[in-house]
Design an enzyme around this catalytic site. Structure first.
Site, PDB file in Angstrom:
ATOM      1  N   CYS A   2       0.860  -1.172   0.000  1.00 25.67           N
ATOM      2  CA  CYS A   2       0.000   0.000   0.000  1.00 25.67           C
ATOM      3  C   CYS A   2       0.895   1.220   0.000  1.00 25.67           C
ATOM      4  O   CYS A   2       1.614   1.472   0.979  1.00 25.67           O
ATOM      5  CB  CYS A   2      -0.915   0.007   1.225  1.00 25.67           C
ATOM      6  N   GLU A 106      -4.018   0.870  -5.815  1.00 29.50           N
ATOM      7  CA  GLU A 106      -3.101  -0.170  -6.253  1.00 29.50           C
ATOM      8  C   GLU A 106      -2.938  -0.040  -7.761  1.00 29.50           C
ATOM      9  O   GLU A 106      -3.817   0.487  -8.452  1.00 29.50           O
ATOM     10  CB  GLU A 106      -3.594  -1.570  -5.888  1.00 29.50           C
TER      11      GLU A 106
END
Length: 232
Positions: A2, A106
């Site tokens: 992340c 993402e």
């Protein structure tokens, strides 16, 4: 992993209510592109068992040895090695936190390059990443009372929604797991059991524009569907 996330409506009243913080004077700006080394909202539990809402620097500095090392900040901690990796093990045992967010990004590898996706809850609500934190003197000499408070987001295996996009995802704690994650008396085995993928049916993902690639961009265009954002 992340590497970017969002907290687009950090209303202090909503944050206090959602994360059961008794009182806090902290206020935060809406963020559409939170990046490593930013000061980010975090919920910690004090010695009396009360929750505190404050700021931590995203990028864990667990000790001077880590700060002196070259390479990227320690923004993510792998769930699989959280209890054994030297950079994170002590924080995992003693200093856990909740990191409020309402989405994260993402990047999917395609033949045309990496394509960003924004991912959040199906109901659009706030949630908490599982986090760990550390505190060390802000100056190497240690001759100041000022402390550097830093954090990392725990990551784990992806669910069925995220797997086609990326091979890892941040650990999002269901609300019923949050108290257990903060509990100073929780055992290592029980804590590790909390670090599982959030069910895919609770989440949504949409392709967004490349604007998110530049940390200087931080506005609502970043979370719009890719086609809509490219009209601006």
């Amino acid at each position: 992993m992340c590497g970017r996330y969002t907290l687009t409506n950090p209303d202090p009243v909503k944050l206090r209510q959602r994360f059961l913080v008794a009182d806090s004077s902290a206020e935060f700006e809406p963020r559409f592109n939170v990046a490593p080394t930013d000061a980010v909202p975090a919920v910690r539990q004090d010695e009396a068992g009360e929750r505190e809402l404050g700021r931590l620097r995203w990028g864990l500095v667990p000790g001077r040895w880590a700060e002196k090392r070259s390479g990227r900040p320690l923004i993510n901690a792998r769930a699989e090695s959280l209890s054994t990796q030297p950079a994170f093990a002590e924080s995992f045992r003693e200093r856990r936190c909740l990191i409020p967010a309402d989405g994260f990004y993402e990047w999917k590898q395609t033949d045309q390059g990496k394509v960003p996706y924004w991912i959040g809850l199906e109901d659009g609500g706030l949630f908490a990443f599982a986090g760990v934190w550390a505190s060390i003197p802000a100056r190497p000499s240690g001759d100041s009372d000022e402390l550097l408070h830093s954090c990392a987001i725990v990551t784990g295996e992806p669910n069925e929604l995220i797997a086609p996009i990326h091979d890892r995802m941040p650990v999002i704690l269901p609300p019923e797991f949050e108290a257990a994650w903060l509990d100073s008396d929780a055992g290592e085995h029980d804590l590790l059991q909390l670090l599982r993928p959030l069910p895919a049916e609770l989440m949504v993902a949409r392709e967004v524009s490349d604007l998110v690639n530049d940390v200087r961009n931080d506005d609502a265009r970043l979370v719009e569907p890719r086609e809509a954002a490219q009209l601006f």
